[in-house]
Design an enzyme around this catalytic site. Sequence first.
Site, PDB file in Angstrom:
ATOM      1  N   ASP A  66      -5.638  -3.482  -2.442  1.00  0.00           N
ATOM      2  CA  ASP A  66      -5.672  -2.016  -2.510  1.00  0.00           C
ATOM      3  C   ASP A  66      -4.347  -1.479  -3.042  1.00  0.00           C
ATOM      4  OD1 ASP A  66      -4.382  -2.778  -0.151  1.00  0.00           O
ATOM      5  OD2 ASP A  66      -5.014  -0.991   0.947  1.00  0.00           O
ATOM      6  N   GLU A 108       0.836  -1.205   0.000  1.00  0.00           N
ATOM      7  CA  GLU A 108       0.000   0.000   0.000  1.00  0.00           C
ATOM      8  C   GLU A 108       0.867   1.250   0.000  1.00  0.00           C
ATOM      9  OE1 GLU A 108      -1.198   2.252   3.656  1.00  0.00           O
ATOM     10  OE2 GLU A 108      -2.941   0.955   3.426  1.00  0.00           O
TER      11      GLU A 108
END
EC number: 3.2.1.4
Length: 369
Positions: A117, A56
Amino acid sequence: MMTMLRGWITMIVMLTAINAQAACSWPAWEQFKKDYISQQGRVIDPGDARKITTSEGQSYAMFFALAANDRPAFAQLFNWTQNNLAQGSLREHLPAWLWGQKDPDTWSVLDSNSASDGDIWMAWSLLEAGRLWKETRYTEVGTALLKRIAREEVVNVPGLGSMLLPGKIGFAEANSWRFNPSYLPPQLAQYFSRFGAPWSTLRETNLRLLLETSPKGFSPDWVRYESKQGWQLKAEKTLISSYDAIRVYLWTGMMHDGDPQKARLLARFKPMATLTMKNGVPPEKVDVVSGNAQGTGPVGFSAALLPFLQNRGAQAVQRQRVADHFPGSDAYYNYVLTLFGQGWDQHRFRFTVKGELLPDWGQECVSSR
């Protein structure tokens, strides 16, 4: 004499351009690089004793580097990620989500599972870097990574359709799936729809996830779906809207006004805006089912809501809070939320209706504090 004069004029013009470029850089991004990114291109979260790096963090930093037109930083981040999280190739492997100090003498991958993500933002940033910088290599790696995400992290859920799992392992059972509503920003879902299945339908199923799991206008951090019973909103453990879900409001606010999904999402999440305006600060946690809030959200929450709040007075209150309590060198998550929210608020970047990046690489100087 005239030749010498022209030479001096040329030199002055060049120096002025260089000074203007330096003066009009993105100060908050430059400080983030100093405080959080190693010379090798590793984003370090100092809040963890293991000095961890996540996929991330790498993906967010790649986005900021692209928005700032910082090609050297982007290349460093990309190379470190590929070499240390993806076994040397983002074409062949999804990046491991967690890397850090395993023991006093060993730095390595701590968890080889993926985190979609980070994967999503990384693929998008590579594709957009390829387009904006005309770098074929980035386009090719981004395309390959997106195909791998579709193969390893997208699942067909009966009653829903194609859905993005939070990672390749541990989120799907026989008749039950666990999702994180903040993992697929709607504008990125729109961007990926040009690549056909499963992305062409994922945008609509992602909208269902966002709308149907927020009965009181607050998105949950995590939610479970069961094949014959639907969304499990009254689960054994209270569903909370907090540190993950704050990104749902951030992504929504940064959507292009021409995107038909934006108005629906702003209307659904209006209670978050109302509560923030009433209290002067965002809540830290909200019970998704009852709507009851508790605590004061950190400064990163205020920054994340700058694109989301539609009332100028409410924006000004949160803008001032960010200026008064700007994240320091030990607040990784608050800092990245601030780079997103404040960066957007300062018009350093926008997203087109198709989900493409619209950077403002030639803007006038804007203070970050």
